[in-house]
Scaffold this motif. Structure first.
Motif, PDB file in Angstrom:
ATOM      1  N   PRO A 162       7.416 -28.155 -32.984  1.00  0.00           N
ATOM      2  CA  PRO A 162       8.215 -29.118 -33.213  1.00  0.00           C
ATOM      3  C   PRO A 162       7.796 -30.273 -34.342  1.00  0.00           C
ATOM      4  O   PRO A 162       6.722 -30.806 -33.932  1.00  0.00           O
ATOM      5  N   SER A 163       8.527 -30.853 -35.145  1.00  0.00           N
ATOM      6  CA  SER A 163       7.876 -31.629 -36.062  1.00  0.00           C
ATOM      7  C   SER A 163       7.699 -33.121 -35.308  1.00  0.00           C
ATOM      8  O   SER A 163       6.517 -33.754 -35.722  1.00  0.00           O
ATOM      9  N   LEU A 164       8.067 -33.445 -34.202  1.00  0.00           N
ATOM     10  CA  LEU A 164       7.741 -34.920 -33.331  1.00  0.00           C
ATOM     11  C   LEU A 164       6.329 -34.437 -32.710  1.00  0.00           C
ATOM     12  O   LEU A 164       5.638 -35.298 -32.377  1.00  0.00           O
TER      13      LEU A 164
ATOM     14  N   ASP B 177      19.262 -43.677 -22.328  1.00  0.00           N
ATOM     15  CA  ASP B 177      19.091 -45.138 -22.721  1.00  0.00           C
ATOM     16  C   ASP B 177      17.836 -45.445 -23.203  1.00  0.00           C
ATOM     17  O   ASP B 177      17.661 -46.382 -24.080  1.00  0.00           O
ATOM     18  N   HIS B 178      16.717 -44.409 -22.783  1.00  0.00           N
ATOM     19  CA  HIS B 178      15.419 -44.786 -23.392  1.00  0.00           C
ATOM     20  C   HIS B 178      14.900 -43.845 -24.166  1.00  0.00           C
ATOM     21  O   HIS B 178      13.888 -43.900 -24.664  1.00  0.00           O
ATOM     22  N   ARG B 179      15.802 -42.928 -24.622  1.00  0.00           N
ATOM     23  CA  ARG B 179      15.498 -42.236 -25.929  1.00  0.00           C
ATOM     24  C   ARG B 179      14.339 -41.341 -25.688  1.00  0.00           C
ATOM     25  O   ARG B 179      13.340 -41.138 -26.566  1.00  0.00           O
ATOM     26  N   VAL B 180      14.182 -40.693 -24.435  1.00  0.00           N
ATOM     27  CA  VAL B 180      13.182 -39.837 -24.366  1.00  0.00           C
ATOM     28  C   VAL B 180      13.032 -38.662 -25.026  1.00  0.00           C
ATOM     29  O   VAL B 180      13.857 -37.993 -25.379  1.00  0.00           O
ATOM     30  N   PRO B 181      11.778 -38.844 -25.852  1.00  0.00           N
ATOM     31  CA  PRO B 181      11.698 -37.623 -26.702  1.00  0.00           C
ATOM     32  C   PRO B 181      11.885 -36.127 -26.480  1.00  0.00           C
ATOM     33  O   PRO B 181      12.529 -35.275 -27.299  1.00  0.00           O
ATOM     34  N   ILE B 182      11.438 -35.998 -25.154  1.00  0.00           N
ATOM     35  CA  ILE B 182      11.463 -34.335 -24.872  1.00  0.00           C
ATOM     36  C   ILE B 182      11.948 -34.184 -23.317  1.00  0.00           C
ATOM     37  O   ILE B 182      11.440 -35.161 -22.369  1.00  0.00           O
ATOM     38  N   VAL B 183      13.034 -33.520 -23.103  1.00  0.00           N
ATOM     39  CA  VAL B 183      13.290 -33.162 -21.825  1.00  0.00           C
ATOM     40  C   VAL B 183      13.407 -31.841 -21.507  1.00  0.00           C
ATOM     41  O   VAL B 183      13.642 -30.907 -22.368  1.00  0.00           O
ATOM     42  N   ILE B 184      12.453 -31.520 -20.369  1.00  0.00           N
ATOM     43  CA  ILE B 184      12.587 -30.145 -20.028  1.00  0.00           C
ATOM     44  C   ILE B 184      13.558 -30.096 -18.817  1.00  0.00           C
ATOM     45  O   ILE B 184      13.642 -30.550 -17.886  1.00  0.00           O
TER      46      ILE B 184
ATOM     47  N   TYR C  76      20.974 -38.354 -29.400  1.00  0.00           N
ATOM     48  CA  TYR C  76      20.000 -39.616 -29.916  1.00  0.00           C
ATOM     49  C   TYR C  76      18.691 -38.959 -30.712  1.00  0.00           C
ATOM     50  O   TYR C  76      17.759 -39.442 -30.953  1.00  0.00           O
ATOM     51  N   GLY C  77      18.516 -37.424 -30.904  1.00  0.00           N
ATOM     52  CA  GLY C  77      17.397 -37.017 -31.680  1.00  0.00           C
ATOM     53  C   GLY C  77      16.518 -36.300 -30.540  1.00  0.00           C
ATOM     54  O   GLY C  77      15.479 -35.794 -31.058  1.00  0.00           O
ATOM     55  N   GLY C  78      16.725 -36.233 -29.378  1.00  0.00           N
ATOM     56  CA  GLY C  78      15.930 -35.746 -28.296  1.00  0.00           C
ATOM     57  C   GLY C  78      15.660 -34.131 -28.529  1.00  0.00           C
ATOM     58  O   GLY C  78      16.789 -33.392 -29.007  1.00  0.00           O
ATOM     59  N   LEU C  79      14.493 -33.651 -27.995  1.00  0.00           N
ATOM     60  CA  LEU C  79      14.305 -32.335 -27.864  1.00  0.00           C
ATOM     61  C   LEU C  79      14.580 -31.681 -26.501  1.00  0.00           C
ATOM     62  O   LEU C  79      14.024 -32.344 -25.554  1.00  0.00           O
ATOM     63  N   VAL C  80      15.019 -30.463 -26.268  1.00  0.00           N
ATOM     64  CA  VAL C  80      15.374 -29.829 -25.019  1.00  0.00           C
ATOM     65  C   VAL C  80      14.686 -28.734 -25.061  1.00  0.00           C
ATOM     66  O   VAL C  80      14.664 -27.682 -25.981  1.00  0.00           O
ATOM     67  N   LEU C  81      13.605 -28.606 -24.013  1.00  0.00           N
ATOM     68  CA  LEU C  81      12.915 -27.266 -23.742  1.00  0.00           C
ATOM     69  C   LEU C  81      13.340 -26.728 -22.349  1.00  0.00           C
ATOM     70  O   LEU C  81      13.277 -27.509 -21.509  1.00  0.00           O
ATOM     71  N   HIS C  82      13.714 -25.655 -22.196  1.00  0.00           N
ATOM     72  CA  HIS C  82      14.204 -24.905 -20.998  1.00  0.00           C
ATOM     73  C   HIS C  82      13.120 -23.950 -20.490  1.00  0.00           C
ATOM     74  O   HIS C  82      12.663 -22.985 -21.390  1.00  0.00           O
ATOM     75  N   ASP C  83      12.872 -23.960 -19.251  1.00  0.00           N
ATOM     76  CA  ASP C  83      11.965 -23.040 -18.632  1.00  0.00           C
ATOM     77  C   ASP C  83      12.525 -21.766 -18.188  1.00  0.00           C
ATOM     78  O   ASP C  83      13.657 -21.853 -17.629  1.00  0.00           O
TER      79      ASP C  83
ATOM     80  N   PRO D  80      10.447 -23.051 -31.184  1.00  0.00           N
ATOM     81  CA  PRO D  80       9.286 -23.605 -30.121  1.00  0.00           C
ATOM     82  C   PRO D  80       8.918 -22.591 -28.815  1.00  0.00           C
ATOM     83  O   PRO D  80       9.977 -22.627 -28.097  1.00  0.00           O
ATOM     84  N   LEU D  81       8.026 -22.259 -28.737  1.00  0.00           N
ATOM     85  CA  LEU D  81       7.894 -21.285 -27.272  1.00  0.00           C
ATOM     86  C   LEU D  81       6.315 -21.759 -26.676  1.00  0.00           C
ATOM     87  O   LEU D  81       5.392 -21.889 -27.291  1.00  0.00           O
ATOM     88  N   LEU D  82       6.442 -22.053 -25.344  1.00  0.00           N
ATOM     89  CA  LEU D  82       5.601 -22.594 -24.684  1.00  0.00           C
ATOM     90  C   LEU D  82       5.326 -21.433 -23.545  1.00  0.00           C
ATOM     91  O   LEU D  82       6.260 -20.622 -23.327  1.00  0.00           O
ATOM     92  N   LEU D  83       3.835 -21.364 -23.347  1.00  0.00           N
ATOM     93  CA  LEU D  83       3.550 -20.262 -22.177  1.00  0.00           C
ATOM     94  C   LEU D  83       3.025 -20.876 -21.006  1.00  0.00           C
ATOM     95  O   LEU D  83       1.962 -21.825 -21.198  1.00  0.00           O
ATOM     96  N   SER D  84       3.392 -20.629 -19.941  1.00  0.00           N
ATOM     97  CA  SER D  84       2.952 -21.108 -18.515  1.00  0.00           C
ATOM     98  C   SER D  84       2.448 -19.984 -17.642  1.00  0.00           C
ATOM     99  O   SER D  84       3.059 -19.096 -17.583  1.00  0.00           O
ATOM    100  N   GLY D  85       1.361 -20.135 -17.100  1.00  0.00           N
ATOM    101  CA  GLY D  85       0.727 -19.206 -16.214  1.00  0.00           C
ATOM    102  C   GLY D  85      -0.852 -18.981 -16.172  1.00  0.00           C
ATOM    103  O   GLY D  85      -1.386 -18.343 -16.979  1.00  0.00           O
ATOM    104  N   SER D  86      -1.303 -19.956 -15.263  1.00  0.00           N
ATOM    105  CA  SER D  86      -2.915 -19.827 -14.941  1.00  0.00           C
ATOM    106  C   SER D  86      -3.702 -20.214 -16.167  1.00  0.00           C
ATOM    107  O   SER D  86      -4.791 -19.684 -16.450  1.00  0.00           O
ATOM    108  N   ILE D  87      -3.398 -21.264 -16.896  1.00  0.00           N
ATOM    109  CA  ILE D  87      -4.077 -21.776 -18.079  1.00  0.00           C
ATOM    110  C   ILE D  87      -4.578 -22.856 -17.550  1.00  0.00           C
ATOM    111  O   ILE D  87      -3.893 -24.026 -17.332  1.00  0.00           O
ATOM    112  N   ALA D  88      -5.891 -22.883 -17.493  1.00  0.00           N
ATOM    113  CA  ALA D  88      -6.841 -24.075 -17.124  1.00  0.00           C
ATOM    114  C   ALA D  88      -8.025 -24.257 -18.053  1.00  0.00           C
ATOM    115  O   ALA D  88      -9.018 -24.751 -17.606  1.00  0.00           O
ATOM    116  N   HIS D  89      -8.183 -23.620 -19.146  1.00  0.00           N
ATOM    117  CA  HIS D  89      -9.370 -23.358 -19.798  1.00  0.00           C
ATOM    118  C   HIS D  89      -8.953 -23.403 -21.472  1.00  0.00           C
ATOM    119  O   HIS D  89      -7.862 -22.957 -21.636  1.00  0.00           O
TER     120      HIS D  89
END
Length: 330
Positions: free
Chosen positions: A4-6, A100-107, A123-130, A178-187
């Motif tokens: 995402p550009s932001l 009201d606060h124009r939160v940049p990203i909402v999950i 207002y131009g916010g980005l929505v990511l859905h899990d 935009p694609l994010l990956l979750s699962g056992s990432i700590a390194h």
């Protein structure tokens, strides 16, 4: 793949700090963003509801002041997690606070709704859905989400059962956003692995539970620091939705982690004890399987610096390996 550009030029490492129920607050979010990763928190962490606006005011103003003091430093935007489930009676109020606060990203989690997406887009916010599978991923995009968080096996809290390789590849056959990956990432190596698998960003939660800024019980942090994947149990008993929890917290609640009954998924009640008196998140502590890499309670900035260094080392090693690889004859 698409960043995402932001986020371009705002990250020290391609990662997002996942929202941690109860444990994420302004201190952790600000530390994450000023260290160069997206920081996030669940709207429901701000209790009572009017506290949400106070948190948003503080986060917005402190990030702006940090950027003004050092414009060259990467300051990542922040995100707010909304539980889009009928049991969340605060949803309308919390979404309006984000507008009201124009939160940049909402999950968004546990439900995809076009009206919520349209409100954030106004207002131009980005929505990511899990999502935990390809079916839910397709529904989320059809209903207007901008990007996806693939919650694979081993993720903390509510999590799926699919291999990250299977889940990412299925989504990438039709989605190049935009694609994010979750699962056992700590390194840091795991962050690069997420990108190699086809994700744009790593989504990291459990490692931040053991940071100084996390609003987590001391015993919770110690259990994360001393734990491994063997200490994580997958169950739907506590909320009606399957998730990963720390074995020690289940034992402390007087339950047998190896013989937990199934709960009724139709009776979802987040924050309740499901079929038990022990409450999810408060008494039964969520955790992903990647906690063996977490060996001390440290400031969030120090954890992120470790991830940055490990990531760069992994990139350098990969480039060296590619350069040394034999080339096929023409």
């Amino acid at each position: 793949m698409s960043l995402p550009s932001l986020l371009r030029g705002k990250l020290s490492v391609p990662a997002v700090g996942a929202p941690l129920f109860i444990s994420s607050g302004p201190d952790l979010v600000i530390a994450q963003c000023t260290s160069g990763i997206v920081g996030s928190f669940p709207a429901l962490n701000a209790r009572p509801a009017p506290l949400l606006s106070e948190w948003l005011d503080r986060i917005t103003s402190e990030l702006a002041a940090y950027h003004k003091a050092d414009p060259s430093a990467p300051v990542a935007p922040f995100a707010v997690n909304q539980i889009v489930h009928r049991s969340n009676d605060r949803l309308e109020y919390d979404v309006q606070a984000c507008i009201d606060h124009r939160v940049p990203i909402v999950i968004t989690s546990l439900g995809a709704r076009p009206d919520i997406n349209d409100a954030i887009h106004s207002y131009g916010g980005l929505v990511l859905h899990d999502v935990i599978n390809d079916k839910f991923a397709r529904k989320a995009i059809e209903k207007g989400a901008d990007g996806l968080i693939a919650v694979a096996a081993g993720a903390g809290g509510h999590a799926g059962t699919l291999s990250p390789f299977a889940l990412i590849r299925e989504i990438r056959t039709w989605f190049d956003g935009p694609l994010l990956l979750s699962g056992s990432i700590a390194h840091g190596q795991s962050i690069l692995a997420a990108q190699a698998a086809g994700a744009d960003l790593a989504y990291i939660g459990s490692a931040f539970l053991a940071t100084e800024e996390a609003v987590a019980d001391k015993g919770y942090k110690e259990m994360i620091v001393g734990g491994t994947s063997a200490d994580v149990v997958y169950s739907n008993l506590f909320t009606g939705v399957h998730g990963n929890y720390l074995r020690g917290s289940i034992v402390a609640a007087g339950l047998d982690p190896d013989n937990l009954p199934e709960s009724d998924p139709s009776a979802m009640d987040f924050g309740s004890g499901g079929n038990t008196e022990a409450k999810a998140w408060k008494d039964i502590w969520g955790s992903g399987q990647g906690i063996a890499t977490v060996t001390a309670t440290v400031p969030a900035a120090k954890l992120i610096q470790r991830l940055v260094e490990e990531y760069q080392q992994a990139v350098d090693a990969l480039l060296t390996a590619v350069a040394a690889a034999p080339t096929a004859a023409p």
